[in-house]
Design a protein around this motif. Structure first.
Motif: not given
Ligand SMILES: *[C@@H]1O[C@H](CO)[C@@H](O)[C@H](O)[C@H]1NC(C)=O
Length: 356
Positions: A92-93, A116-121, A127-129
């Protein structure tokens, strides 16, 4: 694996360009599913009162609806943003820092996701970024080549997040199936068209459009079956990689190659909004990224010259209401295509016009 899309693109360029016929753009356009006016001749909204216009101030609270939220398609021409590869599953950072960089350093209005990134969340972090940077997103369901069914997991996960995250519909401009699903025959075209229609139905309450990310040649080679896909998609996310043309030489001389493919979309795209979603010229070649023309030149100067060429054609992009992305953010995401090198330094000055 990620750049094998481009490798595949490279293999077709020999037959790609003879098929495209120069033609006059069709004069009429209608409104899109959101009711945005996409017709030619409408002036861009000069106000920065819409998302993601430059100068727009994000609200402190999530609005109650997207009514009046999005900028008109007609205002989204010339440089609109940068492709961003997510296979690294950025934190996220990092997403916050780099989306702000795309917005503030380059005046990007959008980030177009790739890989693709399959990390949950993960898409919650996107969206946050994006919300924090005030930038829109072209989201992507990646097929890849390893697992023939993983795209279904990715589809369900992304659709789920688009519904569950209250900010999702305010930053997600479009959901793409990609990359190059027609060309790669990821699904047969009628199944792909059905998937697009299903996703549209799923997202109808959120008013998020759905498309595929594809070359003109991908549509052409699957005709007539691809016509159902063209009918189904809400807008066109077109791939433009003239380096792979059999007619390629230098980037500065590539405009006829570019307009041949754009003309095909203008003629066959039913007046739908066009973005050049995967669009660039590599600064180096390597296995899988090799030209089909002995005259094609790849170096940093030509990568730079390609974007300069598009920048010089700003009035063309305005007249045709076409926005272009730069592929891609960094060489560490895809070798040779980065605006930044792997050392984190800009490979060349990059400040394309966003209006004219
Ligand atoms: C949309 O698709 C997701 C994932 O398949 C599903 O969980 C959700 O119920 C669907 N929503 C609608 C409104 O169809």
């Amino acid at each position: 694996m990620i750049w094998s899309t481009l490798a595949l693109a490279a293999t077709i360029a020999v037959v790609q360009y003879p098929l495209g016929a120069a033609a006059t753009p069709s004069p009429t356009r209608t409104t899109d599913v959101l009711g945005n006016i996409v017709g030619r001749g409408k002036e861009a909204s000069s106000a920065s009162s819409c998302f993601p216009a430059l100068g727009f101030t994000m609200p402190s609270a999530v609005p109650s609806s997207t009514s009046g939220w999005w900028c008109s398609y007609s205002s989204e021409y010339a440089f609109v943003g940068i492709s961003y590869e997510v296979t690294a599953c950025q934190s996220l950072t990092t997403l916050r820092k780099e989306f702000k960089d795309i917005r503030n350093t380059f005046n990007g209005r959008y980030v177009r996701l790739y890989g693709a990134c399959d990390r949950k969340g993960f898409y919650d972090d996107v969206i946050d970024a994006a919300w924090g940077a005030g930038i829109g997103v072209h989201a992507l369901i990646w097929f890849g080549w390893d697992d023939p069914n993983i795209w279904k997991t990715r589809r369900d996960s992304l659709l789920g997040t688009l519904h569950s995250n209250p900010k999702a519909k305010f930053v997600t401009r479009v959901l793409q199936f990609g990359s190059e699903p027609l060309y790669d025959y990821a699904l047969d075209p009628s199944t792909l068209a059905t998937q697009v229609l299903n996703a549209k139905a799923n997202l109808s309450s959120l008013h998020i459009p759905v498309t595929i990310s594809e070359m003109a040649y991908g549509f052409q080679e699957r005709q007539p079956d691809s016509d159902a896909v063209m009918d189904a998609i809400d807008l066109i996310d077109a791939h433009m990689l003239p380096f792979f043309s059999a007619k390629a030489s230098t980037a500065s001389a590539s405009w006829p190659i570019v307009t041949t493919d754009i003309n095909w979309f203008l003629d066959n795209g039913q007046g739908k909004k066009i973005y050049l979603s995967q669009n660039g010229w590599p600064s180096t070649t390597y296995s899988g990224v090799e030209p089909n023309s002995p005259s094609a030149v790849s170096n940093v100067q030509n990568e730079k010259d390609y974007f300069n060429l598009l920048d010089q054609k700003c009035s063309y992009f305005k007249d045709n209401q076409i926005g272009w992305f730069a592929h891609i953010y960094s060489d560490s995401q895809e070798p040779g295509y980065g605006i930044y090198g792997t050392n984190g330094a800009l490979k060349f000055p990059f400040s394309p016009k966003t209006s004219c």
